[in-house]
Each structure stands twice: as structure tokens, then as C-alpha cells.
Design an enzyme around this catalytic site. Structure first.
Site, PDB file in Angstrom:
ATOM      1  N   GLY A   1       4.774  -5.932   1.649  1.00 16.38           N
ATOM      2  CA  GLY A   1       3.434  -5.947   2.209  1.00 16.38           C
ATOM      3  C   GLY A   1       2.398  -5.238   1.353  1.00 16.38           C
ATOM      4  N   ASN A   2       1.143  -5.500   1.630  1.00 13.04           N
ATOM      5  CA  ASN A   2       0.042  -4.806   0.976  1.00 13.04           C
ATOM      6  C   ASN A   2      -1.206  -4.912   1.825  1.00 13.04           C
ATOM      7  OD1 ASN A   2      -0.552  -7.634  -0.192  1.00 13.04           O
ATOM      8  ND2 ASN A   2       1.378  -7.016  -1.178  1.00 13.04           N
TER       9      ASN A   2
ATOM     10  N   THR B   1       1.881  -0.453  -5.816  1.00  9.29           N
ATOM     11  CA  THR B   1       3.119  -1.228  -5.799  1.00  9.29           C
ATOM     12  C   THR B   1       4.327  -0.324  -5.503  1.00  9.29           C
ATOM     13  OG1 THR B   1       4.399  -2.826  -7.085  1.00  9.29           O
ATOM     14  CG2 THR B   1       3.525  -0.949  -8.305  1.00  9.29           C
ATOM     15  N   GLY B   2       5.343  -0.894  -4.840  1.00 10.28           N
ATOM     16  CA  GLY B   2       6.641  -0.227  -4.717  1.00 10.28           C
ATOM     17  C   GLY B   2       6.726   0.960  -3.785  1.00 10.28           C
TER      18      GLY B   2
ATOM     19  N   SER C   1       1.235  -6.386  -7.186  1.00 10.20           N
ATOM     20  CA  SER C   1       0.901  -7.634  -7.894  1.00 10.20           C
ATOM     21  C   SER C   1       0.316  -8.672  -6.932  1.00 10.20           C
ATOM     22  CB  SER C   1       2.151  -8.186  -8.579  1.00 10.20           C
ATOM     23  OG  SER C   1       3.161  -8.403  -7.614  1.00 10.20           O
ATOM     24  N   GLU C   2       0.591  -8.510  -5.634  1.00 10.69           N
ATOM     25  CA  GLU C   2       0.064  -9.481  -4.664  1.00 10.69           C
ATOM     26  C   GLU C   2      -1.404  -9.215  -4.332  1.00 10.69           C
ATOM     27  OE1 GLU C   2       2.927  -9.540  -1.454  1.00 10.69           O
ATOM     28  OE2 GLU C   2       4.064 -11.122  -2.449  1.00 10.69           O
TER      29      GLU C   2
ATOM     30  N   HIS D   1      -1.333  -8.100   4.387  1.00 12.88           N
ATOM     31  CA  HIS D   1      -0.237  -9.032   4.097  1.00 12.88           C
ATOM     32  C   HIS D   1       1.079  -8.374   4.503  1.00 12.88           C
ATOM     33  CE1 HIS D   1       2.662 -11.564   2.245  1.00 12.88           C
ATOM     34  NE2 HIS D   1       3.017 -10.651   1.358  1.00 12.88           N
TER      35      HIS D   1
ATOM     36  N   HIS E   1       5.390  -9.445   6.298  1.00 12.70           N
ATOM     37  CA  HIS E   1       6.416 -10.468   6.515  1.00 12.70           C
ATOM     38  C   HIS E   1       6.920 -10.379   7.962  1.00 12.70           C
ATOM     39  CE1 HIS E   1       7.427  -9.817   1.927  1.00 12.70           C
ATOM     40  NE2 HIS E   1       6.239 -10.388   2.108  1.00 12.70           N
TER      41      HIS E   1
HETATM   42 ZN   LIG Z   1       4.798 -10.719   0.380  1.00 13.91          ZN
END
Ligand SMILES: [Zn+2]
Length: 286
Positions: A28-29, A44-45, A74-75, A94, A96
Site C-alpha cells: 500500500g501507499n 517504500t518498504g 515506486s507505486e 492504495h 489490497h
Molecule cells: Zn499495490
């Protein structure tokens, strides 16, 4: 929007996403528009459930880091595109979420007119064609939908929601996942009754009062029993829900005969021919 408030909002949204199981591991982000030339994004991460202010990075609209010690996700390319295309959007989330993502994996969009709050807030949630996460392959298919919807299922990946602020964007994620859970339950129960045109029109008419700007509208359906052929064609095959006794189960030969007959019926006369034994043979369809 001050930097301090934006950081507090992203940390808050990250914790709620994690606690509700919308993200696993470092998935997610989240981002917030700070100004005409600055965004605040997650690095990230890291787990979104335990974000610290240092894990949030200020970037420009080309994705360059302006302040912060770490790399953005990166997203974030997805977020940059949304902010460039939609001047009314100031927050993007974002994740899941498992049930909504399950619909994206099954290839079933969340477009039916089932629940009042979903019809008002989201209208409809399309499936956006798959693209490799972290690349522009993921971004370009979303661009086609970005002006018409505020929530998107990303095929075989997850979900994206946008809004006038990041809390609003996150609430759309919750509404979508809640809707997906209810739609799944109705499908498992075997019947899905949707609202009619008059009710849907009345709900759309309430949008102004709630400050909803999306123009997305759910798709009205005619027949709604899940056993209807028109609906059944789009259903995944469900396993039998009870095993009473071996005698009540068809034998393997019987099963093959039943399936063959069903396939032949669906193919119609042009897709089959009679064999020597009187049973239909299937001609492969290319
Ligand atoms: Zn994703």
C-alpha cells in the site's frame, strides 16, 4: 494543508488500513497534495500500520525527493498521474483489501446498484486492466478512468481511491471493501436484488447535499436471481455446499455426460455434431 497536518492524516489512514487488514506486510501507499508543486508520500518498504513522520517524504510532481531521507514507493507514479489529471483531488490511498481485490481477481467489477451509501458515494467501481506494479504499465490504464470514477479495482492487484482529502479517499476504500463483502455474501446466498431506476435516481439526487462530485453511476440490472442464466454466466463455479451421501453424488461418467450436455447446449447447433453413439461430440471453438 500544513505539513504537520498532512503527516498526521497519512499516519492515521495508514493505521486504519493496517488494522482493517487492507494491507499485508509493507503493501500500500498513501499521499496528500501539499501545494501546487509539492506532495507528501509514504516511503517504500515500510508497514503502513506503524508509520512515523520521518517515513513520509516531500516530492515534486516529477517524483523527485525534495525533503526526507528515504525513497518514495515506486507505486507513487499512480498518485502523480491522479494529481496531474484531477485538480479537485488532494488525497490518494492504495491498498489490497481482500474482498474487493478478490472481485478484481474474479474479473467482477463492483457496478451493481445494491446499497444506497455506495450509490451516493462511489456510484460504481470499475476494474482497471492489469499493469506491472511500480511501472507506467499500471498507471496508463487508470488514466482512462480517472475523470469518471473516484474508486478503482486494479485487476489482480488491489484498489485505489481518491478524494478531496486523504481521509475522504480512505473512507471510499472502506465503503468499497464493505460493499464487496456484502455483494459477496448476497452472491453466496444465491440471490442479488438490486435497487430500481427510481430509487437510484433519488439517491444520485442526494449527492450535492453530501458534497459528492463523482458522476459515476451504477449499472441497472433487469434479472437478479443469481441462478438466472444471464447472471450465472459471470459467476465463478461454486463447489457443492453439502455432501449427503455418495449415492446422491453423480458418478464420474454421469458427471461427464451432464457437463458435455451443458456445454453442447451453450455452444448451440453450430458448435456440435452427433457421434456414432448418438451422443454429441464437441467441436473445439477457437
Ligand atoms: Zn499495490
Amino acid at each position: 494543508m500544513t505539513l504537520q497536518q498532512a503527516k498526521a492524516d497519512i499516519i492515521h489512514v495508514g493505521r486504519r488500513m493496517y488494522e482493517r487488514g487492507y494491507v499485508a506486510s509493507n503493501d500500500g501507499n498513501i499521499s496528500v497534495r501539499l501545494s501546487e508543486d509539492r506532495l507528501l508520500v509514504t516511503m517504500t518498504g515500510v508497514s503502513k500500520g506503524f508509520l512515523t513522520p520521518e517515513q513520509l517524504i516531500v516530492i515534486d510532481y516529477d517524483g523527485n525527493v525534495v525533503s526526507g531521507r528515504f525513497k518514495p514507493s515506486s507505486e507513487i507514479k499512480m498518485h502523480l498521474m491522479v494529481y496531474q489529471e484531477r485538480s479537485d483531488v488532494n488525497g490518494v490511498a492504495h491498498a489490497h483489501p481482500p474482498t474487493a481485490t478478490g472481485f478484481s481477481v474474479a474479473g467482477i467489477p463492483l457496478t451493481e446498484c445494491l446499497l444506497p451509501e455506495v450509490i451516493v458515494a462511489l456510484g460504481s467501481v470499475p476494474i482497471v486492466e492489469y499493469g506491472l506494479p511500480g511501472t507506467m504499465e499500471l498507471v496508463e490504464p487508470i488514466r482512462k478512468f480517472v475523470h469518471d470514477y473516484d474508486a478503482y479495482l486494479l485487476e489482480n492487484h488491489g484498489a485505489l481511491t481518491i478524494g478531496p482529502d486523504v481521509i475522504n479517499a480512505y473512507h471510499k476504500m472502506e465503503t468499497m471493501e464493505h460493499f464487496a463483502n456484502i455483494a459477496l455474501t448476497a452472491r453466496l446466498l444465491g440471490n442479488v436484488n438490486s435497487l430500481g431506476k427510481k430509487d437510484v435516481d433519488n439517491l444520485i439526487g442526494l449527492r450535492d447535499r453530501f458534497g459528492v462530485t463523482t458522476k459515476a453511476v451504477c449499472q441497472l440490472q433487469n434479472g437478479h436471481n443469481i441462478n438466472d442464466q444471464s447472471v450465472a454466466d459471470s459467476q465463478p463455479i461454486m463447489p457443492p455446499n453439502k455432501k449427503d451421501s455418495a449415492n446422491e453424488q453423480p458418478s464420474q461418467d454421469e458427471l461427464v455426460r451432464l457437463i458435455t450436455r451443458e456445454v453442447v447446449n451453450r455452444l448451440g447447433a453450430g458448435g456440435s455434431e452427433s457421434g456414432d453413439d448418438g451422443q454429441a461430440k464437441i467441436i473445439p471453438v477457437r
